[in-house]
Design an enzyme around this catalytic site. Structure first.
Site, short mmCIF file in Angstrom:
data_model
loop_
_atom_site.label_atom_id
_atom_site.label_comp_id
_atom_site.label_asym_id
_atom_site.label_seq_id
_atom_site.Cartn_x
_atom_site.Cartn_y
_atom_site.Cartn_z
N GLY A 98 0.81 -1.21 0.00
CA GLY A 98 0.00 0.00 0.00
C GLY A 98 0.84 1.25 0.00
O GLY A 98 0.39 2.33 -0.36
N ASP A 131 -2.33 6.86 2.48
CA ASP A 131 -1.84 7.87 1.54
C ASP A 131 -0.63 7.40 0.74
O ASP A 131 -0.10 8.14 -0.08
CB ASP A 131 -1.51 9.18 2.28
CG ASP A 131 -0.46 8.97 3.37
OD1 ASP A 131 0.03 7.82 3.51
OD2 ASP A 131 -0.13 9.94 4.07
N ASP A 258 2.08 -10.88 7.41
CA ASP A 258 2.58 -10.14 6.24
C ASP A 258 3.96 -9.57 6.50
O ASP A 258 4.61 -9.08 5.59
CB ASP A 258 1.61 -9.02 5.84
CG ASP A 258 1.22 -8.13 6.99
OD1 ASP A 258 0.71 -8.65 8.00
OD2 ASP A 258 1.46 -6.92 6.92
#
Ligand code: AMP
Ligand code: MG
Length: 498
Positions: A98, A131, A258
């Site tokens: 991300g 973001d 993860d």
């Protein structure tokens, strides 16, 4: 999201071979970094660049900051965001990079393949509500602690550079933005397998297991049971890794699946920190309220994470499900014994022991229990232990006289060393190689990060980084950087996802 590549620049000695980008769709998304307004130079790791075979002087120039923010791409890189899932605090979630973009894989002169990844380069299809950005403080923390771990001899991803974006990021406060360039054996995680397992994509699992074996354990890739070979190899690597964490008092802080690298490297430095006083319940992460990832829980959580890995592999461990479950269980059952041996080896070294006796675990555990009871400093206590001198005052506060419990333990230890019969200088040498003088202490780390990111004063950060390069050496150790925090200092809190 449109896929637009920034203009490619000169090659700078990179030898790209982007094998992950060649894996099927579903493993990744092609995505370009989002340019920032004014890239500026922060840090560059010259020794690491050298070991990668890069032309250090040509790269280490402020005018190249844009390459390390993602404003410009090195010729030959093929940026992608990797797909993965992960158990976060026990719950399976679909994730993916991300706020990271893999530039590609570089082949070092030795032939070793390295992932070169930007952390904080902007949005990807996996950014969810985030973001895609990173703040300077946490990226400096990752740089500092990963390089400290490397110097301690513990497998870890490395940090090649930190560049400033010139843009603010908005967290609880407004912070300066930055991008870290991370170097890793790979970014394959337990969570990568969990993604395809959750999707029921057995072909993808096979492809991934084959890829992982060839990349990390080529000597085991040709056997008749590749998935089992992979599971065993990952269990071994995790066991040695976490035993090393325990040896130096490292708390990872967010051992979600993860963040468990198949390579056995420490991955993802978020709310991590090192113990000062010895307390197995120590947690630094502000969001880990249950103490799931506390220091003393790390072996158990590793076992849990490995069970998730084994589960994800079930469809390819054996054609018959019952058989697959048996294979998985047999592998997983090996972990506690293996970890115990790795832990014992590491801790015997801390006490100067090179032989084995039945009560060694008891000897180590009794010292730890005494340290816990007296709030002794973990690093200092081991470093000050001497079999040949009167027991020093080791408990907190440092001036206290050694208590009878410690004296009794010290007699047991010296008796054990006598039976071993190794000459004293060699005992001290073994101890010196297992017990660091300096670790990145949280109060020192935080002060150096604050100075750099709030006051643009980089001197404390550079001093600390330099001191951490040679952590086992007594001579020249900087006392002010290796001291425990003053008594009564509140335990630092570090934040996840910052
Ligand atoms: P971490 O806790 O750092 O391992 O991150 C867990 C997941 O959240 C990963 O998939 C990250 O890519 C994602 N993530 C963390 N911070 C951000 C951010 N600022 N923007 C987008 N994704 C993020
Ligand atoms: Mg992560």
């Amino acid at each position: 999201m449109p896929f637009e590549l920034p203009p490619a620049g000169p090659a700078f000695g990179w030898r790209w071979d982007n094998s992950y980008a060649r894996l099927p769709e579903g493993f990744h998304h092609r995505v370009a970094p989002t340019p920032v307004s004014s890239p500026r130079w922060g840090l560059f790791n010259r020794p690491l660049a050298e070991s990668l075979g890069l032309p250090v002087d040509a790269l280490d120039r402020p005018e190249h900051a844009g390459y390390f923010t993602g404003n410009r791409l090195f010729e030959g890189s093929e940026p992608i965001a990797q797909a993965y899932a992960g158990h976060q605090f026990g719950n399976l979630t679909r994730l993916g990079d991300g706020r990271a973009i893999l530039l590609g894989e570089h082949l070092a002169p030795s032939g070793t393949r390295w992932d070169i990844q930007l952390k904080g380069p902007g949005l990807t299809p996996y950014s969810r509500g985030g973001d895609g950005r990173a703040a300077l403080g946490p990226m400096l923390r990752e740089y500092l602690i990963s390089e400290a771990m490397h110097a301690l001899g513990i497998p870890t991803t490395r940090s090649l550079a930190v560049a400033l974006t010139g843009e603010p990021v908005f967290r609880e406060d407004t912070l300066p933005g930055a991008v870290l360039t991370r170097v890793a054996s790979s970014h394959l995680r337990v969570g990568t397998f969990e993604l395809f397992s959750a999707l029921g994509d057995v072909q993808a699992l096979k492809t991934l297991a084959d890829y992982a074996l060839r990349r990390h354990f080529p000597e085991r890739a040709e056997g008749p049971e590749p998935a089992k070979a992979l599971l065993e190899a990952v269990i071994e690597r995790q066991s040695t890794l976490v035993a090393q964490w325990m040896r130096v008092g490292f708390v990872h802080g967010v051992m979600n699946t993860d963040n468990v690298a198949l390579s056995g490297e420490t991955l993802d430095y978020g709310p991590c920190a090192f113990l000062d006083t010895y307390d197995p319940s120590t947690v630094f992460s502000s969001i880990d309220r249950q103490g799931r990832y506390a220091f003393g829980n790390q072996p158990k959580i590793t076992s849990w994470n490995l069970a998730r890995f084994a589960e994800a592999l079930l469809p390819i461990l054996a054609p018959d499900e019952a058989v697959a479950v048996e294979v998985a269980q047999a592998c997983l059952e090996s972990f506690p014994g293996r970890f115990r041996r790795d832990w014992l080896t590491a801790h015997r070294g801390k006490l100067g022991l090179v032989t084995e006796e039945d009560d060694d675990a008891g000897l180590i555990e009794d010292l730890l229990a005494w340290m816990h009871a007296t709030q002794a400093d973990f690093t200092r206590t081991f470093r000050r232990l001497r079999p040949d001198l009167d027991p020093p005052a080791l408990s907190a506060p440092d001036s206290a006289a050694p208590d009878s419990r410690f004296l009794e333990w010290h007699r047991r230890w010296t008796g054990r060393l006598e039976r071993q019969g190794l000459p004293l200088p060699r005992v001290l040498d073994v101890m010196a190689r297992h017990n660091p003088v300096i670790i990145p202490r949280n109060h020192v780390v935080q002060a150096s990060l604050d100075a750099a990111s709030q006051r643009q004063d980089w001197a404390p950060f550079h001093d600390l980084l330099a001191a951490l390069q040679d952590p086992y050496r007594e001579e020249g150790a900087v006392e002010s950087l290796s001291q425990p925090p003053p008594p009564g200092t509140p335990r630092c809190r570090t934040f996840c996802g910052t």
